[in-house]
Design a protein around this motif. Sequence first.
Motif, short mmCIF file in Angstrom:
data_model
loop_
_atom_site.label_atom_id
_atom_site.label_comp_id
_atom_site.label_asym_id
_atom_site.label_seq_id
_atom_site.Cartn_x
_atom_site.Cartn_y
_atom_site.Cartn_z
N GLY A 204 32.83 44.15 -77.12
CA GLY A 204 32.09 45.41 -77.01
C GLY A 204 31.74 46.01 -78.36
O GLY A 204 31.30 47.16 -78.44
N ALA A 205 31.94 45.26 -79.42
CA ALA A 205 31.70 45.77 -80.77
C ALA A 205 30.21 46.03 -80.99
O ALA A 205 29.36 45.39 -80.35
N PRO A 206 29.86 46.96 -81.89
CA PRO A 206 28.45 47.21 -82.19
C PRO A 206 27.75 45.92 -82.64
O PRO A 206 28.22 45.24 -83.56
N ALA A 207 26.65 45.59 -82.00
CA ALA A 207 25.97 44.30 -82.25
C ALA A 207 25.52 44.15 -83.69
O ALA A 207 25.71 43.09 -84.31
N VAL A 208 24.94 45.19 -84.26
CA VAL A 208 24.41 45.08 -85.62
C VAL A 208 25.54 44.92 -86.63
O VAL A 208 25.47 44.04 -87.51
N LEU A 209 26.58 45.75 -86.50
CA LEU A 209 27.67 45.69 -87.46
C LEU A 209 28.44 44.37 -87.38
O LEU A 209 28.77 43.77 -88.40
N SER A 210 28.72 43.92 -86.16
CA SER A 210 29.48 42.68 -86.02
C SER A 210 28.68 41.48 -86.51
O SER A 210 29.23 40.55 -87.11
N SER A 211 27.35 41.49 -86.28
CA SER A 211 26.53 40.36 -86.76
C SER A 211 26.44 40.36 -88.28
O SER A 211 26.37 39.29 -88.92
N MET A 212 26.49 41.53 -88.91
CA MET A 212 26.50 41.60 -90.37
C MET A 212 27.77 40.96 -90.92
O MET A 212 27.73 40.25 -91.93
N VAL A 213 28.89 41.20 -90.25
CA VAL A 213 30.15 40.60 -90.68
C VAL A 213 30.10 39.09 -90.51
O VAL A 213 30.49 38.34 -91.42
N ARG A 214 29.62 38.62 -89.37
CA ARG A 214 29.57 37.17 -89.12
C ARG A 214 28.61 36.49 -90.10
O ARG A 214 28.85 35.37 -90.55
N ARG A 215 27.51 37.16 -90.43
CA ARG A 215 26.57 36.60 -91.42
C ARG A 215 27.26 36.46 -92.78
O ARG A 215 27.08 35.45 -93.47
N ALA A 216 28.06 37.48 -93.17
CA ALA A 216 28.77 37.41 -94.44
C ALA A 216 29.78 36.26 -94.41
O ALA A 216 29.98 35.58 -95.43
N VAL A 217 30.40 36.02 -93.27
CA VAL A 217 31.33 34.89 -93.13
C VAL A 217 30.58 33.58 -93.32
O VAL A 217 31.05 32.65 -94.00
N ALA A 218 29.40 33.50 -92.74
CA ALA A 218 28.60 32.27 -92.85
C ALA A 218 28.23 31.97 -94.31
O ALA A 218 28.08 30.80 -94.68
N LEU A 219 28.12 33.00 -95.13
CA LEU A 219 27.73 32.81 -96.53
C LEU A 219 28.93 32.68 -97.47
O LEU A 219 28.75 32.36 -98.65
N ASN A 220 30.13 32.91 -96.95
CA ASN A 220 31.31 32.86 -97.81
C ASN A 220 31.68 31.40 -98.12
O ASN A 220 31.78 30.58 -97.21
N PRO A 221 31.88 31.06 -99.38
CA PRO A 221 32.18 29.66 -99.75
C PRO A 221 33.51 29.15 -99.19
O PRO A 221 33.72 27.93 -99.16
N ASN A 222 34.39 30.04 -98.76
CA ASN A 222 35.69 29.60 -98.23
C ASN A 222 35.72 29.39 -96.72
O ASN A 222 36.74 29.01 -96.17
#
Length: 247
Positions: A204-222
């Motif tokens: 139920g998390a806010p769609a925009v905020l949670s997708s921003m976090v997942r996008r940052a994870v996708a770009l993280n080298p680790n």
Amino acid sequence: MTKLGIMTDENTTSQQTQPTEAATEAAAETATDTDAQQQDQGAQSAAESAAPVDFEPLTATYERLRHSTDPAELSEFARRPLPDRADQAAFSRATALLEAVAGNPHTPVADRVFLADTMPFPNVLVKLSEDPEPSVRQAVAANGDDKNWLVGRLTKDPVPAVRDTALKNKRTSWKMRLEGAQDPTADAETLDFLGVLGTESEEGAPAVLSSMVRRAVALNPNTSEAMLAKLANDPSAEVRHAVESRR
């Protein structure tokens, strides 16, 4: 003459008797008052006897515990059950004194961790969040009763384990989660947790905020390959594009 003498004698006797009766009544009243005073004194003595003889003001006890070098005393107080909340005065006193115990470095580490795990009180948790022992700060970071600003502070902790634990706390704000996902020192386990927010967890998390976090994870080298594979099929196009940009 004889009759008059007799009457005079009777009057004299009556007059002598009246003061005696009055004196008797006065004596009875005095005795009653004395008994009442003795009862009052007895009740006061009983009340004084019932009062704790070792009671000391809050400030005095606080300072004594704050400067105590006796681990046994501090441990006993840390583990002491709290009074019932219905007794507001006793409850407030106990929680205030726990702050002194929490901030005393002579309190055993195990007891400081116990307080960090179990206490819901901000004044106690703030003290423990500044503890020099990382395991104590990590326990605070995992405490679900933390205020979000306190968890946010711990996401900046110099010890990675403390930061990672704070990022997994549900009290952490989305801003802090985003910064954690962007952190080049974040470990793969923490990124795995952040990478499913809004999809597999906290749906139920806010769609925009949670997708921003997942996008940052996708770009993280680790981020692990397994996590990247999962994000490649993310419902958010921005997340999928971020994964593609790494190929």
